[in-house]
Design an enzyme around this catalytic site. Sequence first.
Site, PDB file in Angstrom:
ATOM      1  N   GLY A  69       2.799  -2.493   5.866  1.00 23.67           N
ATOM      2  CA  GLY A  69       1.788  -2.022   6.800  1.00 23.67           C
ATOM      3  C   GLY A  69       2.049  -2.425   8.236  1.00 23.67           C
ATOM      4  N   GLN A 181      -6.150  -1.532   4.077  1.00 26.57           N
ATOM      5  CA  GLN A 181      -7.213  -2.032   3.195  1.00 26.57           C
ATOM      6  C   GLN A 181      -7.954  -0.909   2.487  1.00 26.57           C
ATOM      7  OE1 GLN A 181      -7.857  -5.056   2.207  1.00 26.57           O
ATOM      8  NE2 GLN A 181      -6.366  -6.039   3.543  1.00 26.57           N
ATOM      9  N   SER A 201       0.185   0.146   2.780  1.00 28.26           N
ATOM     10  CA  SER A 201       1.064  -0.922   2.327  1.00 28.26           C
ATOM     11  C   SER A 201       0.967  -1.061   0.817  1.00 28.26           C
ATOM     12  CB  SER A 201       0.674  -2.244   2.993  1.00 28.26           C
ATOM     13  OG  SER A 201       1.529  -3.289   2.591  1.00 28.26           O
ATOM     14  N   THR A 239      19.243   1.374   5.470  1.00 29.44           N
ATOM     15  CA  THR A 239      19.330   1.807   4.080  1.00 29.44           C
ATOM     16  C   THR A 239      17.961   1.704   3.425  1.00 29.44           C
ATOM     17  OG1 THR A 239      21.611   1.037   3.943  1.00 29.44           O
ATOM     18  CG2 THR A 239      20.441   1.384   1.862  1.00 29.44           C
ATOM     19  N   CYS A 323      -3.267 -12.718   7.603  1.00 25.89           N
ATOM     20  CA  CYS A 323      -2.195 -12.441   8.563  1.00 25.89           C
ATOM     21  C   CYS A 323      -2.289 -13.299   9.814  1.00 25.89           C
ATOM     22  CB  CYS A 323      -2.212 -10.962   8.947  1.00 25.89           C
ATOM     23  SG  CYS A 323      -1.955  -9.890   7.524  1.00 25.89           S
TER      24      CYS A 323
END
Length: 381
Positions: A69, A181, A201, A239, A323
């Site tokens: 995210g 969320q 995410s 990649t 976070c």
Amino acid sequence: MIFLDAAATTPVRREVLEAMWPYLTGDFGNPSSHHSLGESAATALAGARTATAKSLNCRPAEVTFTSGGTEADNLAVKGIALARQAADQALNRVVISAVEHPAVEESARYLERFHGFAVDTVPVDGYGQVTPAALAAVLRRETALVSVMYANNEVGTVQPIRELAALCREKGIPFHTDAVQAAGWLPLDTKILGVDAMSISGHKLGAPKGNGALFVRSRTRVEPLLHGGGQERGRRSGTENVAGAVALATALALVRPGQEHVEALRDDFIREVLAGVPGAHLTGHPAERLPSVASFCFPGTSGESVLLELERQGVVCSSGSACAAGSDAASPVLLAMGIPSDVAQTAVRFSFDASVTAAELHEAAAAVRHAVDSVQTLGIR
């Protein structure tokens, strides 16, 4: 242990592990390689993109896989704003709400520090919501992008995304929402929401950490942040994480509509906590909130001390955003909602996934009562 910190992360689902396992073992090829192993990986990646697009009701070409995210938010905010500025130098303002995740806010501040953008912040009401009128008041001819999160990661308040996006569409301003969320709980139909970009995410949905995606509507220009081989249609070189993309697509497909039972359990838990802890108050909107989040302030305590006591009793939860690593400052989200700093520092967030039971939440509510009593008795601040 009763795990009530699902807003921070969720356990990986068995179905997800089984789906991604082949691409961590025998099918390990690089999807850009022109041999059988590479072609097998490319096929899996294309399948994951198609499946993710189906979950978001968009075209596969509108899905860019990311590392999570945070990267998706950075790519949306920086990438769209910079592309718009490159096309028109007058577009030098970005709009964010006062309760955004740091991935959005810090991206906006980066544009301010290094690219001459001004950041306009939309205030929220006491429930943490942005009103269309408040957003309209800060929009200007120079606004390059608006970013307002779908649902808040700390208090669970849900924003009126359709109305906000429609307002921006009328003015020709791209609208991005951080739906990290919201994914798994709220509709992610990009056509109905009307957003131009949306971040998700995987580890909030039962996929491993380290994978996510950004939806960007066709004809919305994005300046890439990562340069190299031109993967992901030039939007995100490097990649591709094939196993991660498969995991995300699988987790999204496992989401089932309707979470009424979780919402009912959440409401019962809220009632028990408020009845059992004098002075406690719920933060966030009382109705327009995620089914999975119940957050409180316990004035006269220390939120961190309550957390430690709860963990001693076998309940794992959080004081707010996972976070904001290493920070003991009052939550900017709660401060923006008008909660005094000393009260904001008493915040505790409980968040759960769809497997939570009534018995677990009843036990957790009793533990909250005992934890707050213990902290207040000891006089811990």
